[in-house]
Design a protein around this motif. Sequence first.
Motif, mmCIF file in Angstrom:
data_model
loop_
_atom_site.group_PDB
_atom_site.id
_atom_site.type_symbol
_atom_site.label_atom_id
_atom_site.label_comp_id
_atom_site.label_asym_id
_atom_site.label_seq_id
_atom_site.Cartn_x
_atom_site.Cartn_y
_atom_site.Cartn_z
ATOM 1 N N VAL A 122 13.948 70.352 -15.677
ATOM 2 C CA VAL A 122 12.549 70.538 -15.334
ATOM 3 C C VAL A 122 11.799 69.236 -15.610
ATOM 4 N N GLY A 123 10.965 68.822 -14.666
ATOM 5 C CA GLY A 123 10.171 67.602 -14.832
ATOM 6 C C GLY A 123 10.770 66.382 -14.166
ATOM 7 N N MET A 124 12.051 66.419 -13.802
ATOM 8 C CA MET A 124 12.642 65.284 -13.094
ATOM 9 C C MET A 124 12.027 65.210 -11.698
ATOM 10 N N ARG A 125 11.750 63.990 -11.243
ATOM 11 C CA ARG A 125 11.114 63.792 -9.936
ATOM 12 C C ARG A 125 12.182 63.585 -8.866
ATOM 13 N N VAL A 126 12.412 64.622 -8.041
ATOM 14 C CA VAL A 126 13.436 64.534 -7.000
ATOM 15 C C VAL A 126 12.873 63.823 -5.777
ATOM 16 N N ILE A 127 13.755 63.149 -5.065
ATOM 17 C CA ILE A 127 13.376 62.389 -3.874
ATOM 18 C C ILE A 127 13.672 63.243 -2.654
ATOM 19 N N THR A 128 12.696 63.313 -1.733
ATOM 20 C CA THR A 128 12.876 64.099 -0.515
ATOM 21 C C THR A 128 12.926 63.249 0.739
ATOM 22 N N ASP A 129 12.447 61.993 0.668
ATOM 23 C CA ASP A 129 12.422 61.136 1.843
ATOM 24 C C ASP A 129 12.314 59.680 1.399
ATOM 25 N N GLN A 130 12.521 58.772 2.321
ATOM 26 C CA GLN A 130 12.509 57.353 2.004
ATOM 27 C C GLN A 130 11.841 56.600 3.140
ATOM 28 N N LYS A 131 10.982 55.653 2.805
ATOM 29 C CA LYS A 131 10.358 54.783 3.801
ATOM 30 C C LYS A 131 11.125 53.473 3.857
ATOM 31 N N ARG A 132 11.179 52.881 5.023
ATOM 32 C CA ARG A 132 11.780 51.562 5.151
ATOM 33 C C ARG A 132 10.847 50.525 4.575
ATOM 34 N N ALA A 133 11.386 49.475 4.048
ATOM 35 C CA ALA A 133 10.566 48.388 3.492
ATOM 36 C C ALA A 133 9.625 47.863 4.564
ATOM 37 N N GLY A 134 8.361 47.712 4.209
ATOM 38 C CA GLY A 134 7.380 47.202 5.162
ATOM 39 C C GLY A 134 6.755 48.272 6.022
ATOM 40 N N ALA A 135 7.293 49.513 6.019
ATOM 41 C CA ALA A 135 6.711 50.593 6.830
ATOM 42 C C ALA A 135 5.476 51.136 6.124
ATOM 43 N N LYS A 136 4.493 51.514 6.907
ATOM 44 C CA LYS A 136 3.255 52.053 6.330
ATOM 45 C C LYS A 136 3.150 53.530 6.562
#
Length: 136
Positions: A122-136
Amino acid sequence: MTYLTYLDVDNGELSLRPGMTATATIIAMQRDDVLLVPNAALRFTPTVAEKATPKGGIVSSLIPSRPRNGTRKSGAAGASTAQARAVWVLPKDGKGAAVAVAVRPGISDGRMTEIVGGDLQVGMRVITDQKRAGAK
């Protein structure tokens, strides 16, 4: 989802009439006080950063290139969260690389999945998506 269903309902108050439509929620299984993660976290796999320098000048950077082998999975490959064995989490201090954490998924409602085992806390921050470097 919608299913055509015939239900036997107590109509002692005579509030239901023949031919009326109704909406029913049928709970097949329910668990309380469980650790949940978004299904997107179970499908997520980090990608390797690509070099920012385009080959061949500005024109070639505007023309879409062919996908490289192994860089993307098919939609069906990530469709089932039941086979997931890890989620990626951010470090506690927010610095450093993401880390894979072993999980054992349980039941799902289509949006969230119960975690019944593994190292996720509990409390761990899971990743759901990733942006490419430089993407806004």
